[in-house]
Design a protein around this motif. Structure first.
Motif, mmCIF file in Angstrom:
data_model
loop_
_atom_site.group_PDB
_atom_site.id
_atom_site.type_symbol
_atom_site.label_atom_id
_atom_site.label_comp_id
_atom_site.label_asym_id
_atom_site.label_seq_id
_atom_site.Cartn_x
_atom_site.Cartn_y
_atom_site.Cartn_z
ATOM 1 N N ILE A 1 0.986 -0.990 -0.295
ATOM 2 C CA ILE A 1 -0.195 0.346 0.047
ATOM 3 C C ILE A 1 0.587 1.109 -0.301
ATOM 4 C CG2 ILE A 1 -1.959 1.349 1.607
ATOM 5 C CD1 ILE A 1 -3.085 -1.480 2.119
ATOM 6 N N ASN A 2 1.650 1.724 0.749
ATOM 7 C CA ASN A 2 3.339 2.703 1.365
ATOM 8 C C ASN A 2 3.615 2.318 -0.346
ATOM 9 O OD1 ASN A 2 4.387 4.834 2.537
ATOM 10 N ND2 ASN A 2 6.154 3.215 1.686
ATOM 11 N N ALA B 1 0.755 4.057 -3.390
ATOM 12 C CA ALA B 1 -0.127 5.189 -2.876
ATOM 13 C C ALA B 1 0.823 6.419 -2.471
ATOM 14 C CB ALA B 1 -0.892 4.582 -1.177
#
Length: 304
Positions: A121-122, A125
């Motif tokens: 996700i990091n 995103a």
């Protein structure tokens, strides 16, 4: 070849059944703990203990030789068949950890899974978009510059590119993203071609006026306008609100005019409810601003 010599040269090994029998003797002794305690701790009573054991086995139909009984008693004394846990060491701890893997393994795998999801996700995103920013800014500038047909439009594209490069150099990702949005808005504005008209429909305002905060004796006048493309479609246009400084995408906005122009349009509408002179200007593709046909500062508001 002498058979006896060969036999004596071979190391003697105790038959497996005798070893098993000796272990059984030890086990029997352990089961009769009181008997063992009483007999084995008193010196000279070992023979009585052997005799007692012989009777136990004879009652089961098993003949046990004296040497096996003696070996069983000796093994009990020496704890020969007793399990002794290994001394505590790093390797022993690793072995225990491995044996108990079914208990803690699922939690470890679950934790690794959570960390991998968080990393993914990091990355997608934040990390990946940040890496893509330089290329996206350069591409947005190239598209805007290609469409630009006026010096003012080209200058604006260059200003934004320089601002984006400065933000990237300073590792200010928020500012770089804002520049990217501004370049995209610029490209949208340059691509559009439309006629600017005053809104003139029932139950819709055609103009508003405001009292500015810094001068309550003055009034700012605005005509409510919309952009109509050559096919008659109302366009969404990026407009900078002069009261807030924010750029918003809107289908209607207030264009600032002087009082005389505002009053003339008001009289035009009050005459028969229709604004005959409703054209404010025309914007060509590749140009940043329309060519206005009414007196205006070019200032705008997006809310009223």
């Amino acid at each position: 070849m002498n058979t006896e010599a060969a036999t004596s040269a071979t190391p003697s090994r105790q038959p497996l059944d005798e070893v098993m029998l000796a272990m059984d003797v030890v086990d029997t002794l352990r089961r009769r703990e009181r008997l063992v305690k009483r007999e084995i701790e008193v010196e000279g009573r070992e023979q009585d203990l052997k005799e007692h054991l012989r009777k136990i086995y004879q009652a089961q139909g098993i003949e046990v030789p004296d040497r096996i009984l003696a070996e069983g008693v000796a093994a009990l004394r020496e704890d020969r068949f007793v399990y002794k846990p290994p001394a505590e060491s790093f390797h022993v701890k690793l072995a225990r950890l491995y044996v108990s893997r079914n208990r803690w393994g699922k939690w470890l795998l679950g934790g690794i899974g959570v960390l991998m999801i968080a990393w993914t996700i990091n990355y997608f995103a934040f990390v990946a978009p940040a890496k893509a920013l330089p290329g996206e800014i350069a591409a947005a500038h190239a598209k805007a510059a290609e469409i630009a047909s006026s010096d003012r439009a080209r200058e604006r594209a260059e200003q934004l590119l320089h601002a984006g490069q400065t933000a990237l150099h300073n590792e200010n990702k928020d500012a770089a993203r804002q520049v990217l949005r501004s370049l995209e808005d610029l490209r949208t504005r340059l691509e559009q071609e439309y006629t600017l008209r005053i809104v003139n429909r029932p139950r819709e305002q055609s103009g508003v006026w405001r009292v500015p905060d810094i001068n309550t004796r003055a009034r700012n006048y605005y005509l409510i306008v919309e952009a109509i493309d050559p096919s008659g479609k109302v366009l969404t246009v990026p407009i900078t609100n002069e009261e807030t400084g924010k750029t918003e995408r809107v289908t209607q906005w207030g264009l600032r005019v002087d009082e005389a122009t505002f009053q003339r349009v008001a009289r035009d509408k009050q005459d028969n409810g229709i604004i005959e002179e409703n054209r404010v200007g025309y914007k060509k593709r590749g140009h940043l601003l329309p060519t206005y046909e009414m007196r205006t500062t070019g200032g705008a508001i997006t809310e009223w």
